[in-house]
Design a protein around this motif. Structure first.
Motif, mmCIF file in Angstrom:
data_model
loop_
_atom_site.group_PDB
_atom_site.id
_atom_site.type_symbol
_atom_site.label_atom_id
_atom_site.label_comp_id
_atom_site.label_asym_id
_atom_site.label_seq_id
_atom_site.Cartn_x
_atom_site.Cartn_y
_atom_site.Cartn_z
ATOM 1 N N ALA A 57 0.710 8.410 -6.128
ATOM 2 C CA ALA A 57 -0.023 9.577 -5.636
ATOM 3 C C ALA A 57 0.756 10.880 -5.811
ATOM 4 O O ALA A 57 0.200 11.960 -5.658
ATOM 5 C CB ALA A 57 -0.392 9.393 -4.169
ATOM 6 N N CYS A 58 2.038 10.772 -6.139
ATOM 7 C CA CYS A 58 2.864 11.962 -6.317
ATOM 8 C C CYS A 58 2.689 12.537 -7.720
ATOM 9 O O CYS A 58 2.500 11.796 -8.694
ATOM 10 C CB CYS A 58 4.330 11.635 -6.080
ATOM 11 N N LEU B 278 0.830 -1.202 0.000
ATOM 12 C CA LEU B 278 0.000 0.000 0.000
ATOM 13 C C LEU B 278 0.869 1.259 0.000
ATOM 14 O O LEU B 278 0.644 2.186 -0.787
ATOM 15 C CB LEU B 278 -0.929 -0.001 1.213
ATOM 16 N N GLY B 279 1.866 1.287 0.855
ATOM 17 C CA GLY B 279 2.716 2.468 0.966
ATOM 18 C C GLY B 279 3.509 2.750 -0.284
ATOM 19 O O GLY B 279 3.677 3.911 -0.681
ATOM 20 N N ASP B 280 4.001 1.710 -0.933
ATOM 21 C CA ASP B 280 4.799 1.931 -2.138
ATOM 22 C C ASP B 280 3.925 2.413 -3.295
ATOM 23 O O ASP B 280 4.374 3.172 -4.145
ATOM 24 C CB ASP B 280 5.557 0.665 -2.527
ATOM 25 N N MET B 281 2.664 1.990 -3.330
ATOM 26 C CA MET B 281 1.755 2.495 -4.364
ATOM 27 C C MET B 281 1.430 3.966 -4.126
ATOM 28 O O MET B 281 1.351 4.759 -5.079
ATOM 29 C CB MET B 281 0.484 1.644 -4.419
ATOM 30 N N ALA C 279 0.993 4.036 6.055
ATOM 31 C CA ALA C 279 1.673 3.246 5.016
ATOM 32 C C ALA C 279 2.520 4.119 4.102
ATOM 33 O O ALA C 279 3.706 3.847 3.864
ATOM 34 C CB ALA C 279 0.647 2.450 4.208
ATOM 35 N N GLY C 280 1.921 5.174 3.566
ATOM 36 C CA GLY C 280 2.662 6.052 2.662
ATOM 37 C C GLY C 280 3.801 6.760 3.365
ATOM 38 O O GLY C 280 4.907 6.892 2.816
ATOM 39 N N LEU C 281 3.552 7.219 4.583
ATOM 40 C CA LEU C 281 4.594 7.908 5.349
ATOM 41 C C LEU C 281 5.809 7.007 5.555
ATOM 42 O O LEU C 281 6.954 7.428 5.375
ATOM 43 C CB LEU C 281 4.039 8.344 6.712
ATOM 44 N N LEU C 282 5.567 5.758 5.928
ATOM 45 C CA LEU C 282 6.658 4.816 6.183
ATOM 46 C C LEU C 282 7.484 4.545 4.935
ATOM 47 O O LEU C 282 8.720 4.552 4.971
ATOM 48 C CB LEU C 282 6.099 3.504 6.739
ATOM 49 N N MET C 283 6.810 4.314 3.806
ATOM 50 C CA MET C 283 7.534 3.926 2.599
ATOM 51 C C MET C 283 8.260 5.106 1.944
ATOM 52 O O MET C 283 9.359 4.947 1.406
ATOM 53 C CB MET C 283 6.589 3.265 1.608
ATOM 54 N N VAL C 284 7.668 6.292 1.983
ATOM 55 C CA VAL C 284 8.348 7.471 1.436
ATOM 56 C C VAL C 284 9.574 7.792 2.298
ATOM 57 O O VAL C 284 10.659 8.079 1.777
ATOM 58 C CB VAL C 284 7.398 8.686 1.369
ATOM 59 N N GLU D 32 6.970 15.555 3.256
ATOM 60 C CA GLU D 32 6.404 16.766 3.858
ATOM 61 C C GLU D 32 5.000 17.036 3.327
ATOM 62 O O GLU D 32 4.088 17.390 4.091
ATOM 63 C CB GLU D 32 7.323 17.957 3.588
ATOM 64 N N LYS D 33 4.816 16.853 2.020
ATOM 65 C CA LYS D 33 3.491 17.059 1.423
ATOM 66 C C LYS D 33 2.493 16.022 1.943
ATOM 67 O O LYS D 33 1.315 16.330 2.183
ATOM 68 C CB LYS D 33 3.583 16.982 -0.102
ATOM 69 N N LEU D 34 2.984 14.797 2.116
ATOM 70 C CA LEU D 34 2.121 13.729 2.615
ATOM 71 C C LEU D 34 1.731 13.988 4.066
ATOM 72 O O LEU D 34 0.594 13.726 4.478
ATOM 73 C CB LEU D 34 2.836 12.384 2.472
ATOM 74 N N GLU D 35 2.664 14.516 4.853
ATOM 75 C CA GLU D 35 2.372 14.855 6.244
ATOM 76 C C GLU D 35 1.302 15.938 6.321
ATOM 77 O O GLU D 35 0.479 15.941 7.245
ATOM 78 C CB GLU D 35 3.649 15.317 6.940
ATOM 79 N N GLU D 36 1.324 16.873 5.384
ATOM 80 C CA GLU D 36 0.302 17.931 5.340
ATOM 81 C C GLU D 36 -1.053 17.340 4.960
ATOM 82 O O GLU D 36 -2.098 17.735 5.512
ATOM 83 C CB GLU D 36 0.702 19.011 4.329
#
Length: 350
Positions: A250-251, A242-245, A296-301, A339-343
């Motif tokens: 999503a970027c 999930l995180g790698d997708m 998931a996304g935070l961890l993989m990025v 940073e964008k994902l954290e926002e």
């Protein structure tokens, strides 16, 4: 010379004279399509990269295990491995190169990147269906082809070791990225906490290389047929796929972009990926996994930024580069994406 070796290998897996066509797109193995003049048979022929995969027999073992687990199940079909003439599921040539052949799926095609959120959802749903279909597989039977591949704690340790051994010049260029990654050590702490709660965060059969180009699509319906490139199929945690997708789809730009201002999260893509994955997994996700799904996304990025800066500090020994500071720029790209994902998904959401 290369095509001659492919032709020699193709003779081991089919009847008649083979016609060889190079299949482009893969970065790891040499891949070909072999078409035989008897019975119109076609196979995907691959010379396995043994620099990256030291035990290619493990890839064959895992593939066969996955194939047998899903064979005959509705909704997902994986093409079978073609045995060589000696009965083995692979062939080793005189140069000690390792070859395998897989049935070519007629009426299929692949696409490189999702053109819209619907394609991103389809991708996430397909990989979730894949994991869901393999729920009954005994994980201890799968061989770890790349041990600790998505082990965030290990990746962080590698990063800190690289900081200690890097040249002063490399350290000076990476000061900002190093400081920002250290400030986010709480993600490593979360990962370690996950490891201490195996009853709440489950190990499953994960693909570990989830992207649209690793899905076969039907030329008529454009629906997903099945995932391909199963070389990294191993036990893993929910965030790996999930995180790698999220990281890759999503970027707004890819990981090589240096247009810093253009780096952004595409909300429709992000939401489509999470929804597609969640619906494909059904009720298999635990309540704790659902609670922390947006981690998931935070961890993989974060992990990918760590890996890029580590390679920069280690003088670019792992990732191929086309200019001297590319790995530094890749690390910064992923840090900005983080940073964008954290926002978009505040850490406090969980």
């Amino acid at each position: 010379m290369e095509n001659m070796q492919a032709k020699e290998a193709a003779l081991q897996f089919g009847k008649g004279k083979p016609v060889i066509q190079v299949l482009k797109g893969g970065l790891i193995h040499h891949t070909y399509k072999a078409s035989y003049d008897e019975q119109g048979e076609q196979v995907v022929l691959q010379c396995i990269n043994q620099t990256m995969f030291h035990h290619p027999e493990d890839i064959i073992h895992n593939y066969q295990l996955v194939y047998e687990a899903v064979h005959g199940k509705e909704g997902i079909t994986i093409p079978p491995i073609i045995p060589a003439k000696d009965g083995k599921l692979y062939w080793i040539d005189k140069y000690n190169q390792f070859w395998r052949a897989i049935h070519f799926v007629e009426g299929s095609y692949t696409a490189l990147v999702p053109k819209d959120a619907a394609a991103a959802r389809l991708t996430a749903n397909c990989f979730a269906n894949f994991t869901s279909a393999l729920a009954s597989v005994e994980l201890n039977l799968l061989r770890p082809v790349i041990p600790r591949f998505h082990d965030l704690a290990m990746r962080y340790e590698q990063f800190e070791r690289a900081v200690l051994t890097a040249t002063q010049q490399r350290l000076l260029t990476a000061t900002h990225v190093i400081a920002e990654l250290r400030q986010r050590h709480h993600l490593v702490e979360f990962y370690n906490e996950v490891g201490r709660r195996p009853d709440l965060f489950l190990q499953r059969v994960m693909h570990h290389d989830c992207k649209l180009s690793n899905i076969l699509l039907d030329v008529n319906t454009h629906k997903a047929i099945c995932p391909v490139d199963l070389d990294t199929v191993m036990p893993g945690l929910y965030f790996s796929d999930l995180g790698d997708m999220i990281r890759s789809m999503a970027c707004s730009v890819d990981e090589n972009s240096t247009d810093w201002e253009a780096i952004a999260i595409r909300p429709d893509f992000y939401d489509a990926i999470v929804e597609g994955y969640s619906s494909g997994m059904g009720d298999q996700l635990t309540s704790e996994e659902l609670k922390h799904l947006h981690k998931a996304g935070l961890l993989m990025v974060y992990m990918q930024s760590l890996r890029f800066i580590t390679d920069h500090l280690n003088n670019d020994v792992y990732y191929q580069i086309s200019y001297p500071e590319q790995n530094l720029n890749r690390a910064l790209n992923q840090l900005l994406l983080l940073e964008k994902l954290e926002e978009y998904v505040p850490v406090t959401v969980d």
